[in-house]
Structures are given as structure tokens and as C-alpha cells.
Design a protein around this motif. Structure first.
Motif, PDB file in Angstrom:
ATOM      1  N   MET A  10       0.841  -1.188   0.000  1.00 44.47           N
ATOM      2  CA  MET A  10       0.000   0.000   0.000  1.00 44.47           C
ATOM      3  C   MET A  10       0.882   1.246   0.000  1.00 44.47           C
ATOM      4  O   MET A  10       1.727   1.421   0.881  1.00 44.47           O
ATOM      5  CB  MET A  10      -0.918   0.013   1.229  1.00 44.47           C
ATOM      6  CG  MET A  10      -2.071  -0.976   1.148  1.00 44.47           C
ATOM      7  SD  MET A  10      -3.185  -0.572  -0.213  1.00 44.47           S
ATOM      8  CE  MET A  10      -4.590  -1.596   0.195  1.00 44.47           C
ATOM      9  N   LEU A  11       0.682   2.082  -1.002  1.00 45.57           N
ATOM     10  CA  LEU A  11       1.445   3.319  -1.136  1.00 45.57           C
ATOM     11  C   LEU A  11       0.549   4.499  -0.797  1.00 45.57           C
ATOM     12  O   LEU A  11      -0.469   4.728  -1.454  1.00 45.57           O
ATOM     13  CB  LEU A  11       1.981   3.461  -2.562  1.00 45.57           C
ATOM     14  CG  LEU A  11       2.575   4.819  -2.945  1.00 45.57           C
ATOM     15  CD1 LEU A  11       3.829   5.114  -2.128  1.00 45.57           C
ATOM     16  CD2 LEU A  11       2.886   4.876  -4.430  1.00 45.57           C
ATOM     17  N   SER A  12       0.921   5.246   0.226  1.00 44.44           N
ATOM     18  CA  SER A  12       0.159   6.417   0.643  1.00 44.44           C
ATOM     19  C   SER A  12       0.673   7.660  -0.074  1.00 44.44           C
ATOM     20  O   SER A  12       1.860   7.973  -0.014  1.00 44.44           O
ATOM     21  CB  SER A  12       0.288   6.607   2.162  1.00 44.44           C
ATOM     22  OG  SER A  12      -0.171   7.881   2.546  1.00 44.44           O
ATOM     23  N   MET A  13      -0.232   8.335  -0.780  1.00 46.79           N
ATOM     24  CA  MET A  13       0.097   9.641  -1.359  1.00 46.79           C
ATOM     25  C   MET A  13      -0.090  10.659  -0.238  1.00 46.79           C
ATOM     26  O   MET A  13      -1.039  11.439  -0.215  1.00 46.79           O
ATOM     27  CB  MET A  13      -0.822   9.931  -2.539  1.00 46.79           C
ATOM     28  CG  MET A  13      -0.821   8.845  -3.610  1.00 46.79           C
ATOM     29  SD  MET A  13       0.663   8.854  -4.615  1.00 46.79           S
ATOM     30  CE  MET A  13       0.360  10.300  -5.613  1.00 46.79           C
ATOM     31  N   ASN A  14       0.848  10.619   0.713  1.00 43.61           N
ATOM     32  CA  ASN A  14       0.654  11.303   1.985  1.00 43.61           C
ATOM     33  C   ASN A  14       0.906  12.803   1.939  1.00 43.61           C
ATOM     34  O   ASN A  14       0.759  13.491   2.940  1.00 43.61           O
ATOM     35  CB  ASN A  14       1.568  10.683   3.049  1.00 43.61           C
ATOM     36  CG  ASN A  14       3.036  10.800   2.672  1.00 43.61           C
ATOM     37  OD1 ASN A  14       3.429  10.442   1.564  1.00 43.61           O
ATOM     38  ND2 ASN A  14       3.848  11.305   3.591  1.00 43.61           N
ATOM     39  N   ARG A  15       1.286  13.299   0.793  1.00 48.16           N
ATOM     40  CA  ARG A  15       1.439  14.745   0.658  1.00 48.16           C
ATOM     41  C   ARG A  15       1.269  15.115  -0.806  1.00 48.16           C
ATOM     42  O   ARG A  15       1.276  14.253  -1.688  1.00 48.16           O
ATOM     43  CB  ARG A  15       2.819  15.200   1.155  1.00 48.16           C
ATOM     44  CG  ARG A  15       3.989  14.684   0.329  1.00 48.16           C
ATOM     45  CD  ARG A  15       5.299  15.267   0.830  1.00 48.16           C
ATOM     46  NE  ARG A  15       6.450  14.792   0.077  1.00 48.16           N
ATOM     47  CZ  ARG A  15       6.847  15.299  -1.090  1.00 48.16           C
ATOM     48  NH1 ARG A  15       6.172  16.277  -1.654  1.00 48.16           N
ATOM     49  NH2 ARG A  15       7.912  14.819  -1.707  1.00 48.16           N
ATOM     50  N   GLU A  16       1.104  16.396  -1.073  1.00 46.83           N
ATOM     51  CA  GLU A  16       0.958  16.845  -2.446  1.00 46.83           C
ATOM     52  C   GLU A  16       2.291  16.703  -3.166  1.00 46.83           C
ATOM     53  O   GLU A  16       3.341  17.040  -2.639  1.00 46.83           O
ATOM     54  CB  GLU A  16       0.483  18.299  -2.472  1.00 46.83           C
ATOM     55  CG  GLU A  16      -0.926  18.461  -1.896  1.00 46.83           C
ATOM     56  CD  GLU A  16      -1.354  19.910  -1.823  1.00 46.83           C
ATOM     57  OE1 GLU A  16      -0.475  20.778  -1.890  1.00 46.83           O
ATOM     58  OE2 GLU A  16      -2.560  20.159  -1.692  1.00 46.83           O
ATOM     59  N   PHE A 272       3.078  -0.993   4.205  1.00 47.83           N
ATOM     60  CA  PHE A 272       2.731   0.388   3.892  1.00 47.83           C
ATOM     61  C   PHE A 272       3.999   1.189   3.619  1.00 47.83           C
ATOM     62  O   PHE A 272       4.967   1.112   4.377  1.00 47.83           O
ATOM     63  CB  PHE A 272       1.968   1.030   5.054  1.00 47.83           C
ATOM     64  CG  PHE A 272       0.551   0.553   5.195  1.00 47.83           C
ATOM     65  CD1 PHE A 272      -0.482   1.188   4.521  1.00 47.83           C
ATOM     66  CD2 PHE A 272       0.245  -0.537   5.996  1.00 47.83           C
ATOM     67  CE1 PHE A 272      -1.790   0.759   4.644  1.00 47.83           C
ATOM     68  CE2 PHE A 272      -1.060  -0.987   6.128  1.00 47.83           C
ATOM     69  CZ  PHE A 272      -2.083  -0.333   5.447  1.00 47.83           C
ATOM     70  N   ILE A 273       3.982   1.947   2.523  1.00 46.88           N
ATOM     71  CA  ILE A 273       5.060   2.876   2.211  1.00 46.88           C
ATOM     72  C   ILE A 273       4.419   4.196   1.799  1.00 46.88           C
ATOM     73  O   ILE A 273       3.211   4.258   1.552  1.00 46.88           O
ATOM     74  CB  ILE A 273       5.980   2.352   1.083  1.00 46.88           C
ATOM     75  CG1 ILE A 273       5.173   2.121  -0.203  1.00 46.88           C
ATOM     76  CG2 ILE A 273       6.691   1.083   1.503  1.00 46.88           C
ATOM     77  CD1 ILE A 273       6.033   1.723  -1.391  1.00 46.88           C
ATOM     78  N   ASN A 274       5.228   5.262   1.743  1.00 53.52           N
ATOM     79  CA  ASN A 274       4.679   6.543   1.306  1.00 53.52           C
ATOM     80  C   ASN A 274       5.407   7.029   0.060  1.00 53.52           C
ATOM     81  O   ASN A 274       6.390   6.433  -0.386  1.00 53.52           O
ATOM     82  CB  ASN A 274       4.722   7.583   2.431  1.00 53.52           C
ATOM     83  CG  ASN A 274       6.133   7.862   2.920  1.00 53.52           C
ATOM     84  OD1 ASN A 274       7.069   8.018   2.127  1.00 53.52           O
ATOM     85  ND2 ASN A 274       6.307   7.934   4.235  1.00 53.52           N
ATOM     86  N   ILE A 275       4.924   8.119  -0.497  1.00 54.32           N
ATOM     87  CA  ILE A 275       5.434   8.595  -1.776  1.00 54.32           C
ATOM     88  C   ILE A 275       6.901   9.009  -1.691  1.00 54.32           C
ATOM     89  O   ILE A 275       7.661   8.852  -2.645  1.00 54.32           O
ATOM     90  CB  ILE A 275       4.558   9.755  -2.304  1.00 54.32           C
ATOM     91  CG1 ILE A 275       4.896  10.056  -3.763  1.00 54.32           C
ATOM     92  CG2 ILE A 275       4.694  10.980  -1.438  1.00 54.32           C
ATOM     93  CD1 ILE A 275       3.945  11.036  -4.410  1.00 54.32           C
ATOM     94  N   ASP A 276       7.330   9.511  -0.534  1.00 54.56           N
ATOM     95  CA  ASP A 276       8.728   9.915  -0.394  1.00 54.56           C
ATOM     96  C   ASP A 276       9.663   8.710  -0.457  1.00 54.56           C
ATOM     97  O   ASP A 276      10.750   8.786  -1.031  1.00 54.56           O
ATOM     98  CB  ASP A 276       8.931  10.672   0.920  1.00 54.56           C
ATOM     99  CG  ASP A 276       8.181  11.994   0.935  1.00 54.56           C
ATOM    100  OD1 ASP A 276       8.399  12.793   0.007  1.00 54.56           O
ATOM    101  OD2 ASP A 276       7.376  12.215   1.846  1.00 54.56           O
ATOM    102  N   GLN A 277       9.250   7.593   0.131  1.00 57.26           N
ATOM    103  CA  GLN A 277      10.065   6.382   0.077  1.00 57.26           C
ATOM    104  C   GLN A 277      10.185   5.863  -1.350  1.00 57.26           C
ATOM    105  O   GLN A 277      11.241   5.371  -1.755  1.00 57.26           O
ATOM    106  CB  GLN A 277       9.458   5.313   0.989  1.00 57.26           C
ATOM    107  CG  GLN A 277       9.559   5.646   2.467  1.00 57.26           C
ATOM    108  CD  GLN A 277       8.761   4.688   3.330  1.00 57.26           C
ATOM    109  OE1 GLN A 277       7.563   4.498   3.130  1.00 57.26           O
ATOM    110  NE2 GLN A 277       9.418   4.071   4.296  1.00 57.26           N
TER     111      GLN A 277
END
Length: 287
Positions: A10-16, A272-277
Motif C-alpha cells: 500500500m502506497l500512501s500519497m501522503n502529501r501533495e 505500507f510505504i509513502n510517496i517519499d520512500q
């Protein structure tokens, strides 16, 4: 990952991160990470694509890099109805070596969440996997839960509607989103387009039954979980919640519903990972 193990990224687009990626960058990236069939990729793209779609399509490449398999050592395959799997390229220096299992995957994204469901085994089996994601919110903003439910009730059966009506708004919204995520996961697992009539499927969760056109659908496993995100939008941190379902055909005599309600249970098979990773390694994905 052993045979018939199911994993979800799951990839979170956690910021713009900019709203659009233009076609030149899209084609350049496609040629780098998907060198086979790049002409087809050019033909399919027009104008712009969303950042969410682009990030989602990078997930299988990120997965293979995580496995330390160079991009030149694997091939992305696809069935006529759009189901994907990955085969490793045979090593000519090691003839006679048993063929590694195929890796099937399904991609989807919804608002701030991108996902990939993965399994491995024979190619004919691993393609039977799907992922459904539905955010717990009404659309458009300001719509009442009751009006939102009524606008989507055509996707439900009479029995499904009866299990929802008469409950508090939060229960109505949760059950509605769970049913829609279940149906999306199944439809994607069998390779049907999203225009498929959802009302042909009926999920009777309390009795652990699912049917299509009135016929029991046996042998399926449905893993149901919730993803909660903190998403930065401008100067505000907003909380978002998603109903998520992974569907996989195991060929057993029964249908199984598995609920994973704690982070400890999810850690075994959901990453879970985020867009920066992802962006931190994006320039290395073609290697």
C-alpha cells in the motif's frame, strides 16, 4: 514468498506531489522500466496521467527491486483480459534449472491510496488475484450519507440493501464501502472491466456466502482490512480511512472471509510505504 502466499503493498500519497505528469516523462519512464511493448505504451497515452496512476504502475518494479532482481532479468506478461504476471528470464548459463514460480499482481488506486496485491505460483493460478479500495467518505462533499447510499444502491442486491438500511450513518457508510470494495476486488480478480454490473454479485458476509447471478462462488478468499492515512493537504493534516479487500481464488470447497482488524495482524502480509520512500529510489528502478 511461498506458493499461494498473498502480500499487499500500500502506497500512501501522503502529501501533495504535483497533480499531473506529462506524456514525455511518462513515456521516458515507461521505456526505462517496461522496455518491452513501449510502442504500445506511447499509443495508449494521450495528454496527461495522474500522479496516482503513475505511482501505482511503479509498484511491481519497486517490488522486484526489493527482491534484488535486475529489470533486465524479468518480463511483465499479460493475459488478453488484462491480468498481469511476472516471469523471471531464464539464465542461459544455468540450463536445466527449474523454472521459478510466476508472480501475479493486481494494481489499483483510489484518491490518496495506491495498492498492489501479489502472489506467486503457476501463471494460470496467480492471475486470479484482485484488490478493491473504497474511501469512507461521501461524494461530492456535503452530500448526506443517505443520499450517497441511495445514489449507489443500484450496485447492490435487495438482500445487501436490507443489511444496510436502518443503521446509523457511520454503519451505513462502512457497510456500503465494504461491499463495493468486495465487488471491485472480485471483478478485478477475474479480469472483468469496471463497467461490470455490480448487482450481479451478492455478498452475504454474516453467513459467509457470495454468489454471482444467483450461483454460489466457491473457492474464493476475501481478506478485508482498513487503511488509515494521515495526508498533508496544504498546511492541514487530514485523516482518511479506506475499506480494502484482497480477493484470491484458492479453489477450496468453501468461500473464506478473513478480517484483519489490528496493525499486528496486518503486518504479516500488508506493507505500507509513502510517496517519499518511492521517489527516493525512483531513479534506480530501471537498473
Amino acid at each position: 514468498m511461498s506458493h499461494e502466499t498473498v502480500l499487499v503493498w500500500m502506497l500512501s500519497m501522503n502529501r501533495e506531489y504535483g497533480t499531473e505528469v506529462g506524456i514525455p516523462n511518462r513515456v521516458q519512464l515507461g521505456e526505462a522500466v517496461f522496455p518491452i511493448g513501449k510502442g504500445k505504451m506511447r499509443a495508449q497515452q494521450s495528454g496527461f496521467i495522474s500522479t496516482g496512476m503513475l505511482m501505482t504502475q511503479l509498484l511491481p518494479v519497486l517490488m522486484m527491486r526489493h527482491r534484488r532482481v535486475p529489470r533486465a532479468k524479468w518480463v511483465d506478461q499479460v493475459t488478453p483480459n488484462g491480468k498481469h504476471w511476472i516471469d523471471l528470464v531464464e539464465d542461459p548459463n544455468r540450463p536445466g534449472r527449474p523454472k521459478p514460480p510466476s508472480i501475479g499482481y493486481q494494481l489499483t488506486f483510489h484518491n490518496s491510496l495506491c495498492g498492489m496485491a501479489v502472489t506467486q505460483g503457476p501463471a494460470s493460478a496467480v492471475v486470479n488475484i484482485g484488490l478493491g479500495i473504497k474511501q469512507l467518505k461521501v461524494e461530492p462533499k456535503g452530500t448526506s450519507v443517505q443520499v450517497y447510499f441511495e445514489s449507489l444502491s443500484h450496485k447492490l442486491t435487495a438482500h445487501e440493501i436490507s443489511t444496510i438500511v436502518g443503521n446509523p450513518d457511520e454503519v451505513v457508510l462502512k457497510r456500503l464501502c465494504m461491499l463495493l470494495a468486495l465487488k471491485e476486488a472480485y471483478i478485478k480478480a477475474i479480469g472483468q472491466p469496471m463497467g461490470f454490473d455490480f448487482s450481479r454479485l451478492e455478498f452475504d458476509i454474516p453467513n459467509r456466502r457470495v454468489s454471482g447471478d444467483g450461483n454460489p462462488l466457491l473457492g474464493w478468499e476475501f481478506r478485508i482490512f482498513v487503511a488509515k492515512l494521515g495526508v498533508a493537504r496544504g498546511t492541514q493534516l487530514k485523516q482518511e480511512e479506506y475499506e480494502c479487500v484482497c480477493a484470491f481464488y484458492r479453489g477450496t470447497p468453501e468461500t473464506t472471509f478473513l478480517f484483519h482488524e489490528t496493525p499486528q495482524l496486518l503486518e504479516n502480509w500488508v506493507q505500507f510505504i509513502n510517496i517519499d520512500q518511492l521517489m527516493a529510489v525512483s531513479n534506480k528502478l530501471a537498473a
